[in-house]
Design a protein around this motif. Structure first.
Motif: not given
Length: 444
Positions: A103-131
């Protein structure tokens, strides 16, 4: 060099994913994170930890034989490369002892993808102040986890996939006394301190209600509103066996009646595996590229299934990026027309269900679930929260609740990521609106 950097992975892949005598392909899969963990008690920091870690899996394939090994990484390119090359040599030497896998099945096509998202997260210091600011004077107990998460794949045929997202999950309880608490969560990829403060304030407004005499209910059928947190538990239980090709073919799926057209959900029930709209990677650990979405339930009727490579081979189906368990990683339920501001007035008289837990199937074939209410659930009268509810058990069919029982979904949805951090943070999530349902069955 950081474990979560793309050039770190490319350096490993360049060395490891080479055509080697005695193999048809060599693959490398990376799981990595760079995370902050902060625990609060009485609105003060009780534990603060930063974790950077990575795990690499090397696999070698010859014909229908495949073998793999995994190891944690140091982040030092030369040292990690040497260790992975040694793993590859050991695997190749062991290939002859591995039986053929029909039952081994592996992809036959050579593929590529890229997703690079940085988001907007609080620093630990900012999180503590907000909390500490938002929760001043409250018995606030919570846990924050946030940072970069990486998945990456490469093989010796030239496929390359990269996935880097930054997300956070913060859940907390505001305690009134003993075990009486309002539980709230806030998650996503872009932190908004005003939204966080709003959620804390909303929970604080409900705390005095927990000090009132609980409304005792007899077993029976009640009109109920489920928050996205409660819906997450219901949909998460449905995901255990509902959507996999194998469970459908073997008759063990909780949605078998839907599959056979013996039951139907409401026409407004649309559910899909929405990889493109989630934080999940667009590829699997074996290198299969995932479709942007897979329709699972369309207008209340069974649509597609999640097909793992093994099920695809066994049942002559097209693999569609499902994991080995054929469980969803990015469920998304379509919204309805009920405005969130109108939820209590639309409910009028009934139950406001903020959380559920201990869910399981009481009758899997009938898609019948049981579980308990949790935390701040309330009796609503005339569109107003008037009294807390004691812990109650429900037992009802998901097919009934969201078939003839569904009144409406809210017009906005919330992403609820998997909050587990055992060994590592996860990239699974469920995006769901709230739901208004008639005749929800309480048993005790």
């Amino acid at each position: 060099m950081s474990i979560t950097r793309k050039d770190f992975f490319e350096s490993l892949a360049q060395a490891v994913c080479q055509s080697v005598s005695g193999t048809d392909r060599v693959t490398l899969y990376l799981r990595a994170e760079d995370s902050d963990f902060i625990r609060f008690n009485r609105a003060a920091v009780r534990q603060a930890t930063h974790v950077t870690q990575g795990f690499a899996t090397v696999a070698v394939v010859q014909g229908s034989r495949r073998i793999e090994s995994s190891r944690s990484l140091t982040g030092r390119v030369a040292e990690d490369t040497a260790a992975l090359l040694a793993d590859r040599a050991d695997l190749i030497a062991s290939l002859a002892e591995v039986p053929d896998d029909p039952y081994l099945l592996l992809p036959e096509d050579v593929t590529s993808s890229s997703r690079h998202e940085t988001g907007a997260l609080p620093s630990p210091e900012a999180l503590v102040i907000a909390t500490t600011s938002a929760a001043r004077g409250l018995d606030f107990v919570g846990f924050y986890a946030g940072g970069a998460l990486v998945r990456a794949f490469a093989d010796s045929r030239g496929s390359r996939h990269w996935h880097h997202v930054e997300s956070f999950h913060f859940d907390w309880c505001l305690y009134q006394q003993a075990d009486k608490a309002v539980k709230t969560a806030y998650a996503g990829t872009r932190w908004d301190p005003d939204e966080f403060a709003r959620r804390v304030a909303t929970g604080a407004q409900r705390l005095p209600l927990l000090g009132l005499e609980p409304r005792k209910l007899s077993p029976g059928a009640y009109r109920a509103y489920f928050t996205p947190a409660a819906m997450n538990e219901l949909l998460g239980t449905l995901a255990w066996s509902g959507f996999g090709a194998q469970s459908r073919r073997t008759g063990t799926s909780s949605l078998s009646r839907l599959e056979h057209r013996d039951a139907q959900l409401h026409d407004s029930f649309h559910l899909k595996e929405d990889t493109a709209g989630s934080i999940a990677p667009a590829f699997t650990a074996e290198g299969f590229a995932k479709p942007a979405s897979v329709n699972l339930i369309d207008a209340g009727r069974a649509a597609g299934t999640l097909n793992s490579p093994r099920s695809a081979r066994q049942y002559n189906l097209a693999a569609n990026g499902a994991n080995a368990q054929e469980s969803p990683e990015a469920l998304s339920l379509a919204t309805g027309t009920l405005r969130e501001a109108d939820v209590l007035s639309a409910l009028d008289t009934g139950l406001y269900v903020s959380n559920l837990w201990y869910l399981n199937y009481s009758d899997r074939q009938a898609c019948r679930m049981t579980g308990m209410t949790r935390f701040a659930c309330f009796w609503v009268d005339g569109g107003q929260l008037v009294a807390p509810l004691p812990v109650m058990r429900f037992d009802d069919s998901f097919l009934r609740m969201f078939g003839e029982g569904l009144v409406d979904f809210t017009d906005t949805a919330e992403m609820v990521p998997e909050s587990g951090t055992y060994k590592e943070r996860q990239l699974m999530s469920i995006t769901t609106p709230g739901a208004l349902v008639a005749d929800w069955k309480l048993t005790l």
